[in-house]
Enzyme design. Structure first.
Site, PDB file in Angstrom:
ATOM      1  N   ASP A  49     -11.534 -22.000   4.065  1.00 13.17           N
ATOM      2  CA  ASP A  49     -10.549 -22.404   3.060  1.00 13.17           C
ATOM      3  C   ASP A  49     -11.162 -23.524   2.219  1.00 13.17           C
ATOM      4  O   ASP A  49     -11.748 -24.459   2.768  1.00 13.17           O
ATOM      5  CB  ASP A  49      -9.288 -22.896   3.799  1.00 13.17           C
ATOM      6  CG  ASP A  49      -8.222 -23.412   2.855  1.00 13.17           C
ATOM      7  OD1 ASP A  49      -8.260 -23.054   1.660  1.00 13.17           O
ATOM      8  OD2 ASP A  49      -7.344 -24.172   3.327  1.00 13.17           O
ATOM      9  N   ASP A  96      -4.942 -24.824   1.522  1.00 14.61           N
ATOM     10  CA  ASP A  96      -3.649 -24.132   1.726  1.00 14.61           C
ATOM     11  C   ASP A  96      -3.593 -23.406   3.068  1.00 14.61           C
ATOM     12  O   ASP A  96      -2.623 -22.719   3.366  1.00 14.61           O
ATOM     13  CB  ASP A  96      -3.348 -23.176   0.564  1.00 14.61           C
ATOM     14  CG  ASP A  96      -4.322 -22.004   0.509  1.00 14.61           C
ATOM     15  OD1 ASP A  96      -5.290 -21.965   1.303  1.00 14.61           O
ATOM     16  OD2 ASP A  96      -4.120 -21.116  -0.342  1.00 14.61           O
ATOM     17  N   ASP A 110     -10.669 -18.452   1.279  1.00 13.49           N
ATOM     18  CA  ASP A 110     -10.717 -17.981  -0.110  1.00 13.49           C
ATOM     19  C   ASP A 110     -12.165 -17.756  -0.546  1.00 13.49           C
ATOM     20  O   ASP A 110     -13.117 -18.052   0.191  1.00 13.49           O
ATOM     21  CB  ASP A 110      -9.995 -18.977  -1.039  1.00 13.49           C
ATOM     22  CG  ASP A 110     -10.426 -20.406  -0.776  1.00 13.49           C
ATOM     23  OD1 ASP A 110     -11.649 -20.641  -0.648  1.00 13.49           O
ATOM     24  OD2 ASP A 110      -9.545 -21.304  -0.675  1.00 13.49           O
ATOM     25  N   ASP A 164     -14.640  -3.724   0.336  1.00 14.43           N
ATOM     26  CA  ASP A 164     -13.752  -2.849   1.081  1.00 14.43           C
ATOM     27  C   ASP A 164     -13.033  -1.985   0.054  1.00 14.43           C
ATOM     28  O   ASP A 164     -12.602  -2.482  -0.985  1.00 14.43           O
ATOM     29  CB  ASP A 164     -12.732  -3.691   1.865  1.00 14.43           C
ATOM     30  CG  ASP A 164     -12.453  -3.127   3.236  1.00 14.43           C
ATOM     31  OD1 ASP A 164     -12.063  -1.946   3.294  1.00 14.43           O
ATOM     32  OD2 ASP A 164     -12.605  -3.857   4.232  1.00 14.43           O
ATOM     33  N   ASP A 200     -12.035   2.320   3.795  1.00 15.35           N
ATOM     34  CA  ASP A 200     -10.952   2.220   4.759  1.00 15.35           C
ATOM     35  C   ASP A 200     -10.370   3.608   5.066  1.00 15.35           C
ATOM     36  O   ASP A 200     -10.049   4.361   4.140  1.00 15.35           O
ATOM     37  CB  ASP A 200      -9.865   1.335   4.117  1.00 15.35           C
ATOM     38  CG  ASP A 200      -8.814   0.885   5.092  1.00 15.35           C
ATOM     39  OD1 ASP A 200      -9.144   0.114   5.999  1.00 15.35           O
ATOM     40  OD2 ASP A 200      -7.641   1.279   4.932  1.00 15.35           O
ATOM     41  N   HIS A 203     -12.297  -6.880  12.203  1.00 16.54           N
ATOM     42  CA  HIS A 203     -11.005  -7.557  12.087  1.00 16.54           C
ATOM     43  C   HIS A 203      -9.869  -6.826  12.787  1.00 16.54           C
ATOM     44  O   HIS A 203      -8.749  -7.322  12.815  1.00 16.54           O
ATOM     45  CB  HIS A 203     -10.669  -7.744  10.598  1.00 16.54           C
ATOM     46  CG  HIS A 203     -10.486  -6.420   9.916  1.00 16.54           C
ATOM     47  ND1 HIS A 203     -11.528  -5.528   9.724  1.00 16.54           N
ATOM     48  CD2 HIS A 203      -9.395  -5.802   9.414  1.00 16.54           C
ATOM     49  CE1 HIS A 203     -11.080  -4.435   9.142  1.00 16.54           C
ATOM     50  NE2 HIS A 203      -9.780  -4.581   8.935  1.00 16.54           N
TER      51      HIS A 203
HETATM   52  C1  GLC Z   1      -8.020   0.127   8.484  1.00 15.77           C
HETATM   53  C2  GLC Z   1      -8.196  -1.369   8.393  1.00 15.77           C
HETATM   54  C3  GLC Z   1      -6.993  -2.015   9.001  1.00 15.77           C
HETATM   55  C4  GLC Z   1      -5.785  -1.596   8.205  1.00 15.77           C
HETATM   56  C5  GLC Z   1      -5.670  -0.081   8.122  1.00 15.77           C
HETATM   57  C6  GLC Z   1      -4.726   0.318   7.033  1.00 15.77           C
HETATM   58  O1  GLC Z   1      -8.016   0.559   9.778  1.00 15.77           O
HETATM   59  O2  GLC Z   1      -9.384  -1.747   9.007  1.00 15.77           O
HETATM   60  O3  GLC Z   1      -7.099  -3.408   9.048  1.00 15.77           O
HETATM   61  O4  GLC Z   1      -4.633  -2.119   8.797  1.00 15.77           O
HETATM   62  O5  GLC Z   1      -6.885   0.533   7.805  1.00 15.77           O
HETATM   63  O6  GLC Z   1      -5.264   0.003   5.779  1.00 15.77           O
END
Ligand code: GLC
Length: 563
Positions: free
Chosen positions: A26, A30, A34, A103, A206, A338
């Site tokens: 950050d 906040d 970022d 992404d 994704d 993540h």
């Molecule tokens: C993928 C992402 C995940 C997200 C899902 C929907 O699996 O890695 O974090 O919640 O797609 O977009």
């Protein structure tokens, strides 16, 4: 052996580092990470030696799913900064010889995306951009079919305005785009070209194998080939998937421009991955499989029903991908991201006694497989799970939905908390630990998720200063890949596949042979000398422990021998 941006297959000797922007750094107090924060920390990545930064979504978003619900694909959310901040990050990466991969979340948009807002009007030209259907009286709740969302509950949401339902494989705020409509695909490709022109070097896609669906939207058997991410079968690996991938590749010029492409593909098989990553087909460079991260789930249930994973089972799974993609195609290699709990807590031993050695050993095993390794922020420090003990500490909608549903079914709250502490996505999302200060140096404000308690021991400042740290072990692994062709291209062969404690394999390229020996347990492990190649005269390239190098391995001891 430095990789040239313009050479085909440059990503084979690259290591990718994933940044989850919310939790990295950050800069404005906040409590949320970022873009300027990330830019200010690029020297950490440069020191580690990684080649690529994969940036989780920073697009404009209502943040229902932390940015995986996008309302404008061509802008940055004010929470993270501005487009100019993103340009500065790209420039900062390129100055250091690091590429930036965005992404790409195009299976669905946010329900606040103008496309979806327009499509709610049945007369609109965008109606067919999403999956609008009438209800079916015999289906659960009167929805169009029996599909469940990956985040729990039905996969359909009823819209009063037209008395129709729309499909959302994830949250109701993430309506699925209808890729059958060529206008949708054209809009996506145009947006991708715009990012390429802006200087990005590739895309992490994704849930990309959900874009082609069975258009008859049949009732499912709600069984999934792997259940970690559990969308209904009718949306996985649909009939036009490879056609769409090839079209996207062509229309955006992905292979032509040597951009890195990696598809997140829950439910992909080795056979499908081999085809999709066959360079001759020009679809994707590599895919993320979910098989190895679903082994700790009881088959036929969901990610919250846990079982132990015997080491031979885990080894066999990775080996099946190594063998399956040996001649054609390419693997991605990961323990963490993540969406997954911290590797050292899940596959290693995060006790003070074994944390460092087990984090190093997991890294060695993964990075010495054939494929492109992915490092998730903090993994290079051996960061551990969050250790949350109260439901109020969680923020992730998947975890919170699960807790509500499980408690509603009568599961005792302590049991729900126990499982969340093992599997919740928030385990990976606590702030990156930069130093031992109150919030680990992540923010001067109040962090959106609390920093881990062990930040006095586990932090980047301490790790960089200690030559024996997990960080420097990762740095050496990256270096080994950059300088040793056998790590990139060597043929994989499993050794001791049934050994309950030891992960062993060779990598062979011409006359070069590497042997990896790794004790993946907190007890000493004995290796039968007759069962492994002769180690006399071998050179140890990397080890968790100092000599002597015996065939009884110390707890979490691992070594890479050049025979
Ligand atoms: C993928 C992402 C995940 C997200 C899902 C929907 O699996 O890695 O974090 O919640 O797609 O977009």
């Amino acid at each position: 052996m430095t990789s040239d941006l313009h050479s085909p297959g440059w990503w084979k000797n690259a290591v990718v580092y994933q940044v989850y922007p919310r939790s990295f750094q950050d800069s404005d107090g906040d409590g949320v990470g970022d873009l300027p924060g990330i830019t200010s920390r690029l020297d950490h990545l440069a020191l580690l030696g990684v080649d690529v930064l994969w940036l989780s979504p920073v697009y404009r978003s209502p943040m229902d799913d932390n940015g995986y619900d996008i309302s404008d694909y061509q802008d940055v959310d004010p929470l993270f900064g501005t487009l100019a901040d993103l340009d500065a990050l790209i420039a900062g990466c390129h100055d250091r010889g690091i590429r930036l991969v965005m992404d790409l979340v195009v299976n669905h948009t946010s329900d606040e995306h103008p496309w979806f807002v327009e499509s709610r009007d049945p007369a609109s030209a965008k109606r067919d951009w999403y999956w609008w259907r009438p209800g079916r009286p015999d289906a659960p709740g009167g929805a169009p079919n029996n599909w469940e969302s990956a985040f729990g509950g039905p996969a359909w949401h009823h819209d009063e305005r037209s008395d129709a339902w729309y499909l959302h494989v994830f949250s109701p705020k993430q309506p699925d785009l209808n890729w059958e409509n060529p206008e949708v695909r054209d809009a996506v490709y145009a947006m991708m070209r715009w990012w390429v022109a802006r200087g990005v070097d590739g895309f992490r896609m994704d849930v990309i194998n959900l874009v082609s669906k069975d258009v008859t939207l049949p009732d499912g058997p709600l069984i999934w080939p792997d259940r970690d991410l559990a969308p209904p079968l009718g949306v996985l690996n649909g009939p036009r998937l490879q056609e769409f991938l090839a079209e996207m590749n062509r229309e955006v010029g992905l292979s032509e421009q040597h951009l890195l492409t990696v598809g997140e593909m829950p439910g992909s098989t080795v056979a499908l991955a081999r085809e999709v990553t066959d360079p001759a087909r020009r679809e994707l460079d590599m895919v993320f499989t979910f098989e190895h991260v679903a082994l700790d789930e009881v088959p036929g249930t969901d990610k919250w029903t846990l079982q132990d994973v015997p080491l031979p089972v885990l080894k066999a799974n990775l080996a099946s991908w190594q063998v399956g993609l040996a001649e054609v195609g390419w693997n991605s290699l990961y323990w963490d991201n993540h969406d997954q709990p911290r590797a050292v807590s899940r596959f290693g031993d995060d006790s003070p006694e074994h944390r460092v050695a087990s984090a190093k050993t997991l890294a060695t095993v993964l990075h010495l497989h054939r494929g492109t390794p992915y490092v998730y922020q903090g993994e290079e420090l051996g960061m551990t799970n969050a250790g949350f003990t109260r439901i109020e500490q969680y923020r992730d909608l998947e975890s919170l939905n699960h807790a509500t549903a499980a408690v509603g079914r009568g599961v005792p709250a302590e049991e729900v908390l126990r499982v969340l502490a093992v599997k919740s996505r928030d385990n990976a999302r606590t702030p990156m630990l930069w130093d031992a200060s109150e919030h680990g140096g992540f923010t001067t404000g109040t962090p959106w998720l609390p920093a881990n308690d062990n930040r006095d021991v586990v932090n980047a400042q301490a790790a960089v200063a200690d030559p024996d740290s997990v960080f420097h072990h990762y740095r050496r692994l990256v270096d080994l890949r950059h300088h040793d062709r056998v790590v990139v291209d060597g043929r994989f062969e499993a050794v001791l596949p049934e050994h309950p404690q030891v992960w062993a394999f060779t990598r062979t390229l011409g006359s070069q042979v590497l042997l990896v020996l790794a004790n993946c347990s907190s007890e000493p492990a004995h290796v039968d000398p007759a069962a492994v190649p002769d180690l006399s005269g071998s050179e140890v390239l990397l080890a968790t422990h100092a000599a002597p190098y015996e065939l009884t391995l110390r707890p979490w001891e691992s070594r890479v021998h050049r025979l």
